[in-house]
Design a protein around this motif. Structure first.
Motif, short mmCIF file in Angstrom:
data_model
loop_
_atom_site.label_atom_id
_atom_site.label_comp_id
_atom_site.label_asym_id
_atom_site.label_seq_id
_atom_site.Cartn_x
_atom_site.Cartn_y
_atom_site.Cartn_z
N THR A 7 5.25 0.79 -3.22
CA THR A 7 4.65 1.68 -2.22
C THR A 7 3.12 1.61 -2.25
N THR A 8 2.59 0.56 -2.88
CA THR A 8 1.14 0.37 -2.96
C THR A 8 0.75 -0.86 -2.14
N TYR A 9 -0.25 -0.69 -1.28
CA TYR A 9 -0.69 -1.75 -0.38
C TYR A 9 -2.20 -1.95 -0.56
N THR A 10 -2.62 -3.19 -0.63
CA THR A 10 -4.05 -3.50 -0.66
C THR A 10 -4.31 -4.60 0.36
N SER A 11 -5.52 -4.63 0.91
CA SER A 11 -5.82 -5.63 1.93
C SER A 11 -7.20 -6.21 1.71
N ALA A 12 -7.44 -7.32 2.37
CA ALA A 12 -8.70 -8.04 2.23
C ALA A 12 -9.80 -7.36 3.04
N GLY A 13 -10.85 -8.11 3.33
CA GLY A 13 -12.04 -7.49 3.89
C GLY A 13 -11.95 -7.02 5.33
N VAL A 14 -12.47 -5.87 5.59
CA VAL A 14 -12.79 -5.29 6.89
C VAL A 14 -11.65 -5.39 7.89
N THR A 15 -11.63 -6.44 8.74
CA THR A 15 -10.61 -6.50 9.78
C THR A 15 -9.21 -6.64 9.23
N ALA A 16 -9.06 -7.03 7.96
CA ALA A 16 -7.73 -7.09 7.36
C ALA A 16 -7.11 -5.70 7.28
N GLY A 17 -7.93 -4.65 7.41
CA GLY A 17 -7.37 -3.30 7.47
C GLY A 17 -6.49 -3.12 8.70
N ILE A 18 -6.82 -3.84 9.78
CA ILE A 18 -5.98 -3.80 10.98
C ILE A 18 -4.67 -4.54 10.72
N ASP A 19 -4.74 -5.69 10.03
CA ASP A 19 -3.52 -6.40 9.65
C ASP A 19 -2.61 -5.48 8.83
N LEU A 20 -3.22 -4.75 7.90
CA LEU A 20 -2.45 -3.84 7.05
C LEU A 20 -1.82 -2.74 7.89
N ALA A 21 -2.60 -2.16 8.79
CA ALA A 21 -2.06 -1.08 9.63
C ALA A 21 -0.90 -1.58 10.47
N LEU A 22 -1.01 -2.80 11.00
CA LEU A 22 0.09 -3.37 11.79
C LEU A 22 1.34 -3.53 10.93
N ALA A 23 1.16 -3.94 9.67
CA ALA A 23 2.32 -4.08 8.78
C ALA A 23 2.96 -2.71 8.51
N LEU A 24 2.14 -1.68 8.33
CA LEU A 24 2.67 -0.34 8.11
C LEU A 24 3.40 0.18 9.35
#
Length: 331
Positions: free
Chosen positions: A155-172
């Motif tokens: 249940t722990t997620y980490t992402s790369a720089g800046v715009t990768a936060g959008i990639d992470l949000a899409l995955a969630l």
């Protein structure tokens, strides 16, 4: 029938990178237009408003008590980390919220906040490619994956720089509401639903300022646009109408390398990206401009101390683990 509301607590602090906050938040807001019900709350450790990295003031709803049971805790990054230690109040706030959250995520250097709170111990994680080495040193109990766009471990997620936060949000969003909703959000935001390859495709040769010399800028553009082309020293010099000696001097003075080594580095990064996408090592060697597999193997051995096949197996294993965990989350 609309789904139950999903509380997303974004923990902000002075110096936080604004895009790390706004990017994921906007993705969740787009999902709401499609029937999701994400409730976003900005909170701070002190309950006071904060100032972002670009000087814009961020108004918060209060301290950590303002969100008694977040479904998702998101910790954005800042240029502060890893240059400075994470403050004790931010560590305490992160631990407090994480203990009450169903899942915890970070964007970019927000991974250093999770690490300081002990939330990455024993877990796979990533952060911006420039600071993955520092994260591995600061958090030796974590297994840092330097080339991943984002990583899920339980249940722990980490992402790369800046715009990768959008990639992470899409995955969630996909985890919560399925691929159709996440696909529509990606289309609305005009971003890829799932970017091919890893961070290496962005790390070099794009790192650093562009060359000052127009001739050298032309070489960089030519090689990156057609890595499999003829980029011998003689061919590049002829194309630019300058002498091979002059071109070699420009590379040495501005990029600190030789034309041949620069071309090889571009081809190496493209080959890694192709392997990440599932191409065979022979195909990756051909498409990225290497004379053959053996040439690619020698570069991998020198740069990564592993073969292309071993590199691809590691990437595939990480991807299968990530996809398997996501599938288990849907079950």
């Amino acid at each position: 029938m609309l789904p139950d509301s999903h509380r997303v607590a974004i923990l902000v602090y002075d110096g936080v990178k604004l895009l790390d906050v706004a990017g994921p938040a906007d993705a969740f807001a787009e999902a709401n237009k499609l029937g999701a019900d994400y409730r976003i709350a900005l909170v701070s450790a002190t309950g006071e408003d904060v100032t972002s990295s670009i000087g814009i003031r961020i108004t918060v709803e209060g301290g950590v008590a303002a969100e008694p049971h977040p479904d998702t805790l998101l910790v954005p990054g800042a240029d502060l980390y890893p240059r400075t230690p994470v403050t004790p109040d931010l560590v305490d706030a992160t631990r407090d919220l994480a203990a009450r959250s169903d899942r915890v995520a970070s964007v970019c250097s927000g991974a250093f906040v999770l690490a300081a709170a002990g939330l990455l111990d024993g877990k796979r994680a990533t952060t911006h490619w420039k600071i993955t080495g520092e994260l591995a040193a600061r958090c030796p109990k974590a297994r840092v994956e330097p080339d991943a766009i984002y990583v899920r471990d339980g249940t722990t997620y980490t992402s790369a720089g800046v715009t990768a936060g959008i990639d992470l949000a899409l995955a969630l969003i996909e985890e919560d509401h399925g691929p159709d909703v996440s696909r529509e959000v990606a289309r609305s935001l005009v971003v890829y639903l799932q970017r091919a390859g890893g961070q290496s495709q962005f790390s070099a040769p794009l790192q650093g300022p562009p060359p000052r010399s127009p001739a050298l800028r032309g070489v960089v553009a030519r090689v990156t646009a057609d890595p499999a082309g003829d980029h011998s020293l003689a061919a590049l010099a002829t194309h630019l109408h300058i002498s091979p000696r002059h071109l070699t001097r420009l590379f040495r003075e501005e990029l600190g390398t030789t034309p041949a080594r620069f071309v090889e580095s571009v081809r190496f990064d493209i080959a890694k990206s192709l392997l990440d996408q599932g191409y065979t090592a022979t195909q990756a060697a051909s498409l990225s401009g290497f004379p053959g597999y053996e040439s690619l193997r020698r570069v991998f051995a020198r740069e990564l101390s592993i073969s292309p096949a071993a590199y691809q197996r590691r990437f595939a294993t990480a991807r299968r683990a990530q996809n398997g965990a996501a599938a288990a989350g849907h079950g």
